[in-house]
Write a protein that holds these residues in place. Structure first.
Motif, PDB file in Angstrom:
ATOM      1  N   GLY A 184     128.786  57.932 -28.106  1.00  0.00           N
ATOM      2  CA  GLY A 184     129.358  58.597 -29.257  1.00  0.00           C
ATOM      3  C   GLY A 184     129.325  60.112 -29.174  1.00  0.00           C
ATOM      4  N   LEU A 185     128.840  60.650 -28.058  1.00  0.00           N
ATOM      5  CA  LEU A 185     128.851  62.101 -27.908  1.00  0.00           C
ATOM      6  C   LEU A 185     130.277  62.641 -27.848  1.00  0.00           C
ATOM      7  CD1 LEU A 185     125.998  62.730 -25.300  1.00  0.00           C
ATOM      8  CD2 LEU A 185     125.963  63.313 -27.730  1.00  0.00           C
ATOM      9  N   VAL A 186     131.188  61.821 -27.320  1.00  0.00           N
ATOM     10  CA  VAL A 186     132.607  62.172 -27.262  1.00  0.00           C
ATOM     11  C   VAL A 186     133.390  61.079 -27.963  1.00  0.00           C
ATOM     12  CG1 VAL A 186     134.596  62.380 -25.737  1.00  0.00           C
ATOM     13  CG2 VAL A 186     132.491  63.589 -25.175  1.00  0.00           C
ATOM     14  N   THR A 187     134.247  61.473 -28.899  1.00  0.00           N
ATOM     15  CA  THR A 187     135.011  60.481 -29.665  1.00  0.00           C
ATOM     16  C   THR A 187     136.505  60.778 -29.715  1.00  0.00           C
ATOM     17  OG1 THR A 187     134.609  61.702 -31.724  1.00  0.00           O
ATOM     18  CG2 THR A 187     133.022  59.959 -31.143  1.00  0.00           C
ATOM     19  N   THR A 188     136.931  61.911 -29.206  1.00  0.00           N
ATOM     20  CA  THR A 188     138.336  62.310 -29.302  1.00  0.00           C
ATOM     21  C   THR A 188     138.848  62.781 -27.947  1.00  0.00           C
ATOM     22  OG1 THR A 188     137.830  64.631 -29.798  1.00  0.00           O
ATOM     23  CG2 THR A 188     137.936  63.096 -31.673  1.00  0.00           C
ATOM     24  N   GLU A 189     140.171  62.874 -27.844  1.00  0.00           N
ATOM     25  CA  GLU A 189     140.758  63.405 -26.617  1.00  0.00           C
ATOM     26  C   GLU A 189     140.361  64.864 -26.405  1.00  0.00           C
ATOM     27  OE1 GLU A 189     144.954  62.855 -26.525  1.00  0.00           O
ATOM     28  OE2 GLU A 189     144.855  60.662 -26.490  1.00  0.00           O
ATOM     29  N   ALA A 190     140.247  65.609 -27.500  1.00  0.00           N
ATOM     30  CA  ALA A 190     139.814  67.005 -27.389  1.00  0.00           C
ATOM     31  C   ALA A 190     138.391  67.077 -26.858  1.00  0.00           C
ATOM     32  CB  ALA A 190     139.901  67.699 -28.751  1.00  0.00           C
ATOM     33  N   GLY A 191     137.554  66.154 -27.294  1.00  0.00           N
ATOM     34  CA  GLY A 191     136.180  66.111 -26.795  1.00  0.00           C
ATOM     35  C   GLY A 191     136.131  65.776 -25.315  1.00  0.00           C
ATOM     36  N   GLU A 192     136.985  64.855 -24.892  1.00  0.00           N
ATOM     37  CA  GLU A 192     137.053  64.500 -23.478  1.00  0.00           C
ATOM     38  C   GLU A 192     137.522  65.698 -22.651  1.00  0.00           C
ATOM     39  OE1 GLU A 192     139.602  61.144 -23.145  1.00  0.00           O
ATOM     40  OE2 GLU A 192     138.212  59.771 -24.156  1.00  0.00           O
ATOM     41  N   VAL A 235     125.388  68.480 -27.452  1.00  0.00           N
ATOM     42  CA  VAL A 235     124.612  68.649 -28.682  1.00  0.00           C
ATOM     43  C   VAL A 235     124.561  70.126 -29.054  1.00  0.00           C
ATOM     44  CG1 VAL A 235     122.315  68.454 -29.710  1.00  0.00           C
ATOM     45  CG2 VAL A 235     123.244  66.554 -28.379  1.00  0.00           C
ATOM     46  N   ASP A 236     124.353  70.997 -28.066  1.00  0.00           N
ATOM     47  CA  ASP A 236     124.308  72.437 -28.318  1.00  0.00           C
ATOM     48  C   ASP A 236     125.659  72.946 -28.806  1.00  0.00           C
ATOM     49  OD1 ASP A 236     122.903  75.047 -28.104  1.00  0.00           O
ATOM     50  OD2 ASP A 236     124.415  75.447 -26.592  1.00  0.00           O
ATOM     51  N   ASP A 237     126.737  72.490 -28.176  1.00  0.00           N
ATOM     52  CA  ASP A 237     128.072  72.942 -28.573  1.00  0.00           C
ATOM     53  C   ASP A 237     128.420  72.473 -29.983  1.00  0.00           C
ATOM     54  OD1 ASP A 237     128.269  74.140 -26.130  1.00  0.00           O
ATOM     55  OD2 ASP A 237     129.666  72.685 -25.263  1.00  0.00           O
ATOM     56  N   ALA A 238     127.919  71.305 -30.375  1.00  0.00           N
ATOM     57  CA  ALA A 238     128.170  70.817 -31.733  1.00  0.00           C
ATOM     58  C   ALA A 238     127.506  71.737 -32.754  1.00  0.00           C
ATOM     59  CB  ALA A 238     127.648  69.389 -31.893  1.00  0.00           C
ATOM     60  N   PHE A 239     126.329  72.260 -32.430  1.00  0.00           N
ATOM     61  CA  PHE A 239     125.670  73.224 -33.315  1.00  0.00           C
ATOM     62  C   PHE A 239     126.514  74.483 -33.444  1.00  0.00           C
ATOM     63  CE2 PHE A 239     121.882  70.691 -33.188  1.00  0.00           C
ATOM     64  CZ  PHE A 239     121.136  71.094 -34.293  1.00  0.00           C
ATOM     65  N   ASP A 240     127.032  74.964 -32.321  1.00  0.00           N
ATOM     66  CA  ASP A 240     127.821  76.197 -32.351  1.00  0.00           C
ATOM     67  C   ASP A 240     129.141  76.011 -33.088  1.00  0.00           C
ATOM     68  OD1 ASP A 240     125.914  77.609 -30.975  1.00  0.00           O
ATOM     69  OD2 ASP A 240     126.835  77.333 -29.011  1.00  0.00           O
ATOM     70  N   ALA A 241     129.706  74.805 -33.022  1.00  0.00           N
ATOM     71  CA  ALA A 241     131.017  74.561 -33.626  1.00  0.00           C
ATOM     72  C   ALA A 241     130.953  74.406 -35.141  1.00  0.00           C
ATOM     73  CB  ALA A 241     131.649  73.306 -33.017  1.00  0.00           C
ATOM     74  N   HIS A 242     129.764  74.090 -35.670  1.00  0.00           N
ATOM     75  CA  HIS A 242     129.627  73.852 -37.103  1.00  0.00           C
ATOM     76  C   HIS A 242     128.551  74.774 -37.669  1.00  0.00           C
ATOM     77  CE1 HIS A 242     132.152  70.289 -36.697  1.00  0.00           C
ATOM     78  NE2 HIS A 242     131.411  69.936 -35.669  1.00  0.00           N
ATOM     79  N   PRO A 243     128.939  75.828 -38.380  1.00  0.00           N
ATOM     80  CA  PRO A 243     127.974  76.797 -38.905  1.00  0.00           C
ATOM     81  C   PRO A 243     126.840  76.164 -39.692  1.00  0.00           C
ATOM     82  CG  PRO A 243     130.205  77.611 -39.178  1.00  0.00           C
ATOM     83  CD  PRO A 243     130.332  76.203 -38.692  1.00  0.00           C
ATOM     84  N   SER A 244     127.140  75.117 -40.472  1.00  0.00           N
ATOM     85  CA  SER A 244     126.091  74.489 -41.274  1.00  0.00           C
ATOM     86  C   SER A 244     125.011  73.867 -40.397  1.00  0.00           C
ATOM     87  CB  SER A 244     126.693  73.411 -42.182  1.00  0.00           C
ATOM     88  OG  SER A 244     127.294  72.376 -41.415  1.00  0.00           O
ATOM     89  N   ALA A 245     125.404  73.462 -39.177  1.00  0.00           N
ATOM     90  CA  ALA A 245     124.432  72.850 -38.265  1.00  0.00           C
ATOM     91  C   ALA A 245     123.487  73.877 -37.673  1.00  0.00           C
ATOM     92  CB  ALA A 245     125.157  72.110 -37.135  1.00  0.00           C
TER      93      ALA A 245
END
Length: 312
Positions: free
Chosen positions: A16-24, A61-71
């Motif tokens: 589930g770390l990648v769920t979209t074509e953009a994520g791939e 996981v690190d990039d998800a933090f950077d992509a979402h300010p609330s995280a």
């Protein structure tokens, strides 16, 4: 798509770390199979694939933090990090409702840790704990807007890049294990510290413009503020710092290369430094923002870095 990348993508989707074509596409752009081949040039395809999966877990996981300010809030990091540490300490299978990060780490820990010694598992958990604590500190600094001086910034940065936990993984995969004597040896400590400093500095140089666009502190912005200089001059100073850390790596590695009990570990860290810096010149992890990775490439071509073992 090559076999290694296809396997990495399939693993990332399964957790589930990648769920979209953009994520791939982002995962492909990071280039982690290439990174793994650089840092573990003497290992087989299975070991390199597992190393790439560990790096994917860290990066995504690190990039998800950077992509979402609330995280980036310290309470978000303060919730996630203990949860991840719990995965390592209990080794229980994740529940069906576990987050992708938990599922990914549980899978990696099962496949890497089950064949490892108790001493190795304790070392890895200790290293990962240091990383987790630094990640929470980093989030607190971002949330509060605290402006750090360079020693304070580097003190956090050297622990938050996740290099030391992944070096432990590399030791396990390559069978490059130090005895207790060498693990506590001052020469090994010097090499390890210089290697972390070099990789952290290279990462900051490569990611500086992307992080500047996000308003995040980076070695370039810290130097520019403290030294009251423009960014071009700050880059020059950061490159000088990287050059000094590479010199320290070379000296420390040369001292260990003649020691049968430490030579293989010195080679492992040499490959880690060279491979990580080479990857930082090539990765598209930081998006379309122009970067200064060519400064790292130029430094790698200098004669003083030839002690590092280039991948075949």
């Amino acid at each position: 798509m090559n076999t290694g990348l296809a396997g990495l993508g399939a693993w990332a989707r399964s957790t589930g770390l990648v769920t979209t074509e953009a994520g791939e596409a982002h995962l492909e752009a990071i280039g982690l199979c290439r990174w793994a081949s650089y840092v573990l040039p003497g290992c087989g395809a299975r070991e390199q694939a597992l190393m790439a999966q560990w790096a994917a877990f860290v990066c995504l996981v690190d990039d998800a933090f950077d992509a979402h300010p609330s995280a980036q809030r310290h309470d978000a990091a303060g919730t996630l990090m203990p949860t991840l540490l719990g995965v390592l300490e209990t080794a229980r299978p994740p529940t069906a409702h576990a987050s992708p990060a938990v599922k990914a780490l549980a899978d990696l820990w099962r496949r890497t840790g089950q064949a490892a010694s108790g001493a190795w598992r304790e070392r890895f958990i200790a290293r990962y704990t240091e990383f987790a604590e630094a990640s929470v500190e980093e989030a607190q600094v971002r949330e509060s807007g605290t402006l750090l001086d360079l020693p304070a910034y580097l003190g956090i940065r050297h622990r938050s890049i996740t290099m030391l936990p992944l070096v432990e993984v590399s030791e396990q995969l390559c069978g490059s294990t130090l005895t207790d004597f060498w693990r506590g040896h001052e020469g090994v400590h010097r090499l390890r510290q210089a290697a972390v400093a070099a990789v952290a500095c290279g990462n900051d140089i490569a990611s500086a413009e992307a992080e500047h666009a996000l308003g995040q502190q980076n070695i370039i912005s810290v130097i520019a503020r403290i030294e009251r200089c423009d960014r071009a001059t700050a880059y020059d100073k950061a490159v000088a710092h990287l050059r000094e850390q590479l010199r320290a790596c070379r000296v420390a590695k040369a001292e260990l290369d003649t020691q049968p009990g430490a030579a293989s570990y010195a080679t492992l860290l040499g490959n880690w430094v060279y491979g990580s810096l080479r990857w930082q010149c090539e990765t598209r992890r930081f998006g379309p923002t122009p970067n200064k990775a060519h400064l790292i490439r130029r430094l790698l071509k200098e004669s003083e870095t030839t002690w590092l073992e280039a991948p075949a």
